[in-house]
Design a protein around this motif. Structure first.
Motif, PDB file in Angstrom:
ATOM      1  N   VAL A  57      -7.447 -21.140  25.132  1.00 12.55           N
ATOM      2  CA  VAL A  57      -8.646 -20.519  24.389  1.00 12.55           C
ATOM      3  C   VAL A  57     -10.087 -20.474  24.568  1.00 12.55           C
ATOM      4  O   VAL A  57     -10.940 -20.060  24.262  1.00 12.55           O
ATOM      5  CB  VAL A  57      -8.165 -21.258  22.832  1.00 12.55           C
ATOM      6  CG1 VAL A  57      -9.308 -21.237  22.278  1.00 12.55           C
ATOM      7  CG2 VAL A  57      -7.364 -20.548  22.305  1.00 12.55           C
ATOM      8  N   GLN A  90      -7.051 -25.311  10.025  1.00 13.20           N
ATOM      9  CA  GLN A  90      -7.197 -23.582  10.748  1.00 13.20           C
ATOM     10  C   GLN A  90      -8.949 -22.921  10.158  1.00 13.20           C
ATOM     11  O   GLN A  90      -8.679 -23.053   8.336  1.00 13.20           O
ATOM     12  CB  GLN A  90      -6.220 -23.385  10.687  1.00 13.20           C
ATOM     13  CG  GLN A  90      -7.059 -22.040  11.562  1.00 13.20           C
ATOM     14  CD  GLN A  90      -5.424 -20.921  12.773  1.00 13.20           C
ATOM     15  OE1 GLN A  90      -3.944 -21.490  11.893  1.00 13.20           O
ATOM     16  NE2 GLN A  90      -6.008 -20.127  12.606  1.00 13.20           N
ATOM     17  N   LYS A  92     -11.889 -20.393  10.341  1.00 14.67           N
ATOM     18  CA  LYS A  92     -11.897 -18.959  11.001  1.00 14.67           C
ATOM     19  C   LYS A  92     -12.926 -18.891  12.209  1.00 14.67           C
ATOM     20  O   LYS A  92     -13.730 -19.844  12.110  1.00 14.67           O
ATOM     21  CB  LYS A  92     -13.400 -18.342  10.006  1.00 14.67           C
ATOM     22  CG  LYS A  92     -13.843 -16.390  10.667  1.00 14.67           C
ATOM     23  CD  LYS A  92     -14.320 -16.475   9.710  1.00 14.67           C
ATOM     24  CE  LYS A  92     -15.068 -14.478  10.283  1.00 14.67           C
ATOM     25  NZ  LYS A  92     -15.394 -13.703   9.356  1.00 14.67           N
ATOM     26  N   SER A 114     -13.325 -13.697  17.503  1.00 14.99           N
ATOM     27  CA  SER A 114     -11.744 -13.874  17.080  1.00 14.99           C
ATOM     28  C   SER A 114     -10.849 -13.859  18.809  1.00 14.99           C
ATOM     29  O   SER A 114     -11.426 -13.603  19.666  1.00 14.99           O
ATOM     30  CB  SER A 114     -11.651 -12.046  16.410  1.00 14.99           C
ATOM     31  OG  SER A 114      -9.963 -11.957  16.431  1.00 14.99           O
ATOM     32  N   ILE A 115     -10.352 -14.440  18.063  1.00 11.49           N
ATOM     33  CA  ILE A 115      -9.048 -15.614  18.769  1.00 11.49           C
ATOM     34  C   ILE A 115      -8.150 -15.349  18.729  1.00 11.49           C
ATOM     35  O   ILE A 115      -7.586 -14.862  17.292  1.00 11.49           O
ATOM     36  CB  ILE A 115      -9.447 -16.446  19.344  1.00 11.49           C
ATOM     37  CG1 ILE A 115      -8.740 -16.707  20.982  1.00 11.49           C
ATOM     38  CG2 ILE A 115      -8.845 -18.096  18.550  1.00 11.49           C
ATOM     39  CD1 ILE A 115      -9.210 -16.951  21.621  1.00 11.49           C
ATOM     40  N   SER A 116      -7.076 -14.240  20.218  1.00  5.38           N
ATOM     41  CA  SER A 116      -5.545 -14.622  19.054  1.00  5.38           C
ATOM     42  C   SER A 116      -4.672 -14.809  20.657  1.00  5.38           C
ATOM     43  O   SER A 116      -5.309 -14.711  21.982  1.00  5.38           O
ATOM     44  CB  SER A 116      -5.183 -12.708  18.966  1.00  5.38           C
ATOM     45  OG  SER A 116      -3.624 -12.424  19.004  1.00  5.38           O
ATOM     46  N   HIS A 117      -3.920 -15.013  20.580  1.00  2.00           N
ATOM     47  CA  HIS A 117      -3.027 -15.706  21.460  1.00  2.00           C
ATOM     48  C   HIS A 117      -1.352 -14.967  20.858  1.00  2.00           C
ATOM     49  O   HIS A 117      -0.831 -15.100  20.257  1.00  2.00           O
ATOM     50  CB  HIS A 117      -3.034 -16.811  21.930  1.00  2.00           C
ATOM     51  CG  HIS A 117      -3.595 -17.629  21.122  1.00  2.00           C
ATOM     52  ND1 HIS A 117      -2.389 -18.807  20.273  1.00  2.00           N
ATOM     53  CD2 HIS A 117      -3.826 -18.164  20.463  1.00  2.00           C
ATOM     54  CE1 HIS A 117      -2.731 -19.094  19.048  1.00  2.00           C
ATOM     55  NE2 HIS A 117      -3.874 -19.765  19.264  1.00  2.00           N
ATOM     56  N   ASP A 118      -1.039 -14.689  22.793  1.00  3.14           N
ATOM     57  CA  ASP A 118       0.453 -14.672  21.986  1.00  3.14           C
ATOM     58  C   ASP A 118       1.200 -14.580  23.461  1.00  3.14           C
ATOM     59  O   ASP A 118       0.692 -13.779  24.613  1.00  3.14           O
ATOM     60  CB  ASP A 118       1.043 -13.441  21.281  1.00  3.14           C
ATOM     61  CG  ASP A 118       2.502 -12.946  21.086  1.00  3.14           C
ATOM     62  OD1 ASP A 118       3.017 -13.475  21.066  1.00  3.14           O
ATOM     63  OD2 ASP A 118       2.403 -10.827  20.969  1.00  3.14           O
ATOM     64  N   VAL A 122      -4.192 -15.098  25.656  1.00  2.00           N
ATOM     65  CA  VAL A 122      -4.877 -15.342  24.611  1.00  2.00           C
ATOM     66  C   VAL A 122      -6.481 -14.062  25.176  1.00  2.00           C
ATOM     67  O   VAL A 122      -6.441 -13.481  26.691  1.00  2.00           O
ATOM     68  CB  VAL A 122      -5.486 -16.708  25.063  1.00  2.00           C
ATOM     69  CG1 VAL A 122      -6.892 -16.620  24.724  1.00  2.00           C
ATOM     70  CG2 VAL A 122      -4.708 -17.860  25.064  1.00  2.00           C
TER      71      VAL A 122
END
Length: 132
Positions: A57, A90, A92, A114-118, A122
Motif C-alpha cells: 500500500v 480506519q 479516509k 484513494s487506495i484499493s486492494h484486492d 493494490v
C-alpha cells in the motif's frame, strides 16, 4: 486547479520478491517515513500477509504521489506519509508531504488519495492541487 494526477498498480507478489531479496525490515527502512516506520514496528512480523500488504500500500501510494507531484516537485520516499488508520480505526486515506526543503512545500496544494486492494493487486490514486 490540479497540479497532477498519479496512479500506480502494485502486483503484491513483486513486493514479496523484493522483501525476500532485501528482507522486510531493510525494505521497510528504505521506503517508510518515520511515522510509518513506527507503525511498521508494531506489526506482528509472523503475519506476513499483513506486513506485505502494509508495504505494498505504501509503495503504491508513494509511486502515485510522485507521479502527481512531478515535475514541480520530486519527493523522496521518506518525505511522503500515508495514513489509513488512526489509533487502530480506519480513516479516509491521506497522504502528507513533509519536504526536507521547505520551499518545496509551497509548490503543492491539497493532496487527495484513494487506495484499493484486492487479492494480488493494490491500486493507488493521488491528485495534487496547485497551491493557493
Amino acid at each position: 486547479m490540479i497540479l497532477g494526477v498519479g496512479v500506480d498498480l502494485v502486483h503484491v507478489p513483486r513486493i514479496v520478491a523484493l522483501t525476500r531479496r532485501k528482507g522486510y525490515d531493510r525494505f521497510a527502512k528504505r521506503i517508510l517515513s518515520a511515522s510509518e516506520h513506527s507503525d511498521w514496528l508494531k506489526l506482528d512480523k509472523n503475519q506476513t500477509d499483513i506486513c506485505t500488504r502494509f508495504l505494498a500500500v505504501r509503495w503504491g501510494i508513494k509511486e502515485a504521489a510522485y507521479k502527481a507531484f512531478f515535475p514541480a516537485v520530486k519527493p523522496t520516499w521518506k518525505e511522503l506519509t500515508y495514513q489509513g488508520h488512526v489509533n487502530g480505526t480506519q480513516v479516509k486515506p491521506a497522504v502528507f508531504y513533509h519536504p526536507v526543503d521547505s520551499l518545496d512545500s509551497r509548490k503543492v496544494g491539497s493532496i487527495r488519495a484513494s487506495i484499493s486492494h484486492d487479492g494480488d493487486y493494490v491500486l493507488a490514486f493521488v491528485v495534487v492541487g496547485v497551491p493557493n
